[in-house]
Design an enzyme around this catalytic site. Structure first.
Site, PDB file in Angstrom:
ATOM      1  N   HIS A  25      30.301 -38.079  22.262  1.00 56.60           N
ATOM      2  CA  HIS A  25      29.623 -38.036  20.904  1.00 56.60           C
ATOM      3  C   HIS A  25      29.733 -39.384  20.458  1.00 56.60           C
ATOM      4  O   HIS A  25      30.305 -39.979  19.287  1.00 56.60           O
ATOM      5  CB  HIS A  25      30.504 -37.014  19.984  1.00 56.60           C
ATOM      6  CG  HIS A  25      29.870 -36.899  18.625  1.00 56.60           C
ATOM      7  ND1 HIS A  25      28.574 -37.200  18.300  1.00 56.60           N
ATOM      8  CD2 HIS A  25      30.253 -36.386  17.409  1.00 56.60           C
ATOM      9  CE1 HIS A  25      28.401 -37.108  16.872  1.00 56.60           C
ATOM     10  NE2 HIS A  25      29.485 -36.354  16.377  1.00 56.60           N
ATOM     11  N   SER A  35      37.896 -29.375  34.875  1.00 52.66           N
ATOM     12  CA  SER A  35      38.330 -29.090  33.682  1.00 52.66           C
ATOM     13  C   SER A  35      38.466 -27.582  33.869  1.00 52.66           C
ATOM     14  O   SER A  35      37.686 -26.908  34.198  1.00 52.66           O
ATOM     15  CB  SER A  35      37.630 -29.414  32.648  1.00 52.66           C
ATOM     16  OG  SER A  35      38.277 -28.992  31.303  1.00 52.66           O
ATOM     17  N   GLN A  48      37.485 -34.175   9.200  1.00 53.53           N
ATOM     18  CA  GLN A  48      36.758 -33.045   9.915  1.00 53.53           C
ATOM     19  C   GLN A  48      37.624 -32.233  10.770  1.00 53.53           C
ATOM     20  O   GLN A  48      37.360 -31.083  10.862  1.00 53.53           O
ATOM     21  CB  GLN A  48      35.940 -33.652  10.960  1.00 53.53           C
ATOM     22  CG  GLN A  48      34.658 -34.550   9.771  1.00 53.53           C
ATOM     23  CD  GLN A  48      33.305 -35.011  10.782  1.00 53.53           C
ATOM     24  OE1 GLN A  48      33.172 -34.539  11.860  1.00 53.53           O
ATOM     25  NE2 GLN A  48      32.885 -36.152  10.175  1.00 53.53           N
ATOM     26  N   CYS A 103      25.923 -30.525  12.719  1.00 53.66           N
ATOM     27  CA  CYS A 103      26.637 -30.767  11.370  1.00 53.66           C
ATOM     28  C   CYS A 103      26.981 -32.354  11.412  1.00 53.66           C
ATOM     29  O   CYS A 103      26.977 -33.136  12.236  1.00 53.66           O
ATOM     30  CB  CYS A 103      27.978 -29.941  11.598  1.00 53.66           C
ATOM     31  SG  CYS A 103      29.021 -30.443  13.102  1.00 53.66           S
ATOM     32  N   CYS A 117      26.995 -38.048  11.387  1.00 59.05           N
ATOM     33  CA  CYS A 117      26.593 -37.656  12.664  1.00 59.05           C
ATOM     34  C   CYS A 117      25.185 -37.499  13.027  1.00 59.05           C
ATOM     35  O   CYS A 117      24.822 -37.482  14.089  1.00 59.05           O
ATOM     36  CB  CYS A 117      27.480 -36.480  13.263  1.00 59.05           C
ATOM     37  SG  CYS A 117      29.390 -36.847  13.143  1.00 59.05           S
ATOM     38  N   SER A 143      35.070 -33.020  20.502  1.00 61.05           N
ATOM     39  CA  SER A 143      34.369 -34.272  21.122  1.00 61.05           C
ATOM     40  C   SER A 143      35.315 -35.425  20.946  1.00 61.05           C
ATOM     41  O   SER A 143      35.981 -35.780  20.284  1.00 61.05           O
ATOM     42  CB  SER A 143      33.207 -34.658  20.451  1.00 61.05           C
ATOM     43  OG  SER A 143      33.148 -35.041  19.017  1.00 61.05           O
TER      44      SER A 143
END
Length: 389
Positions: A345, A210, A152, A375, A91, A244
Site C-alpha cells: 500500500h 503465509s 487509523q 477508505c 489513501c 497493510s
C-alpha cells in the site's frame, strides 16, 4: 455526451517501505517518472498531446514536496509544455486523480490526460509532513470532537469490534490475499501491468507461505493503555499481518474519450462509468467505503449483483470484511488478484494501482462491470464503476 476510457495502465513492482527495501534507493520522482515513461511507450501516444498529468501523493514533504508530479513529468522526458499537478485525498489520492481526469475528459476540458500516483515510504515516512508538536486539525475540530480523534489502527480495531470481526477472520482474509497474489504472479497475470525497475520485477511483500497459524503468533500492532481504557470493546486483534505494510511504488493510467482513442488508434481497456466520493465518521474513519459503494451504484443505476469484480483497498482486513458484511458482496469477486495486505500500500500510488490491476483483470476475466472503492483518513472514501468496452 463524451465518455472517458482507460487505454493504458502500468505500475512499478511494489517494494518494502524500509531502508533495505528493493526500491528504497529510487527517488520518488524517479519512481513516478518510470511509470509515466512506460505509459507513453506502451501506448505509443505522442506525449505532446497530453493535456495534463494529475498525480496523487500523501506525504507532500521533503523529496515528495514541490508538486512531485510536475518533476516526474520532466524527469520522464515529456515535453515541458505538458502540465502537472499533485492532489491529496489521503489513501485515495490517485483514485481521486482518476476521477478528476475522467471528469475533465467527459466535460471536454481534456482529450488525453494521465492520472497517476507515487509514494516512497522508505524515503518519506508516513506523517513526515506533520512536524513534532504541531496540530494539523485545529481548535474547531478539537471542539467538535472533544474526546479526540484516533489513529487509523485504532479505527480498524473499533471496526473489528463493531462488526464482531474476529482475529481468525482477519488473519484468514490476509492469508487469502497473499495466496491470490502469489497465484496471480505465478500465472503471469501481473505481467501486462508491471513495469520492472532496476532489476526489481515482482512485488516484495507477497508471502506465498503465509498461514493463519503463522499470523496467529503476531502481537497486536496498536495496543495502547489510554485507548484501551477509552474503548473497552476493543479486543486488540489488528496486527502487522492483517494490516497493510508500508511500501514504495508508483502507478499511472492514460485516460481519453472513445472518440479520441479511435482517432489515435488506441485500444480502450475499460470505460469509466460513474463516480462518487463521500465523507463519514472521522472516528470510524475507514467505513466510508460502505456509503460510497451505495452512492456510486445509485449513480450508475446498477445493483451489487451487476458487478463482476470489486477492488476494495485492503488498508486493513477489518475494513474489507465489514464492507462485505454491510453490502453482501460475493467474496469470490473481491480483490481476485490479492490486495494491499499482500501487494502493498504505497499510499499515493494505491488508487491507480487498484485501477491498473482492475482494468487488466476485467479484460482477462471478461467482466462487464467492476467497482473500485478506497477508505481514506479523516472519514472519506472514493468509489467508481468501470465498464467493459
Amino acid at each position: 455526451m463524451r465518455d472517458a476510457v482507460v487505454v493504458e495502465a502500468v505500475r512499478t513492482p511494489i517494494g518494502k517501505g524500509k531502508p533495505q527495501g528493493a526500491l528504497a534507493h529510487v527517488h520518488p520522482v524517479e519512481l513516478l517518472a518510470h511509470t509515466l515513461r512506460t505509459l507513453v511507450e506502451r501506448s505509443g501516444v505522442d506525449p505532446e498531446l497530453i493535456d495534463d498529468v494529475i498525480g496523487g501523493t500523501v506525504d507532500q514533504v521533503g523529496e515528495q514536496a514541490m508538486n512531485t508530479t510536475r518533476y516526474a513529468v520532466l524527469s520522464a522526458g515529456l515535453p515541458e509544455s505538458v502540465p502537472a499537478t499533485t492532489v491529496d485525498r489521503q489513501c485515495g489520492s490517485s483514485q481521486q486523480a482518476v476521477h478528476f481526469a475522467a471528469q475533465g475528459v467527459i466535460a471536454g476540458a481534456y482529450d488525453l490526460v494521465v492520472a497517476c500516483g507515487v509514494e516512497s515510504m522508505s524515503r518519506v515516512p508516513m506523517w513526515s509532513n506533520v512536524p513534532a508538536g504541531k496540530d494539523p486539525f485545529g481548535p474547531g475540530v478539537a471542539e467538535r470532537y472533544p474526546e479526540g480523534l484516533v489513529p487509523q489502527g485504532i479505527s480498524a480495531e473499533l471496526i473489528a469490534a463493531k462488526w464482531s470481526i474476529t482475529r481468525e477472520q482477519m488473519d484468514a482474509f490476509a492469508v487469502s490475499s497473499h495466496r491470490k497474489a502469489a497465484e496471480a504472479w505465478a500465472s503471469g497475470l501481473f505481467d501486462a501491468e508491471v513495469a520492472p525497475l532496476d532489476g526489481v520485477t515482482r512485488d516484495e511483500c507477497v508471502r506465498p507461505d503465509s498461514t493463519v497459524r503463522t499470523l496467529a503468533g503476531l502481537r497486536p500492532a496498536y495496543h495502547d493503555p489510554a485507548f484501551a481504557e477509552r474503548f473497552p470493546q476493543i479486543e486488540w486483534n489488528v496486527t502487522a499481518g492483517n494490516a497493510s505494510p508500508i511500501n514504495d511504488g508508483a502507478s499511472a493510467v492514460l485516460i481519453t474519450s472513445s472518440e479520441t482513442a479511435a482517432r489515435l488508434g488506441l485500444r480502450p481497456l475499460a470505460r469509466l462509468h460513474s463516480f462518487a466520493v463521500t465523507g463519514s465518521d472521522p472516528l470510524l474513519m475507514l467505513t466510508g467505503v460502505v456509503p460510497a459503494t451505495e452512492r456510486v451504484l445509485r449513480r450508475a443505476s446498477l445493483s451489487l449483483d451487476d458487478i463482476d469484480l470489486f477492488e476494495v483497498n485492503e488498508a486493513f482486513a477489518a475494513v474489507v470484511l465489514a464492507w462485505q458484511q454491510e453490502t453482501g458482496a460475493d467474496p469470490a469477486k473481491v480483490n481476485v488478484h490479492g490486495g494491499a495486505l499482500a501487494l502493498g500500500h504505497p499510499l499515493g500510488a494505491s488508487g491507480t494501482r487498484l485501477t491498473t490491476t482492475l482494468v487488466h483483470a476485467m479484460r482477462e476475466r471478461g467482466a462487464r462491470y467492476a467497482l473500485q472503492t478506497m477508505c481514506e483518513a479523516g472519514g472519506l472514501a472514493n468509489a467508481m464503476v468501470l465498464e467493459r468496452v
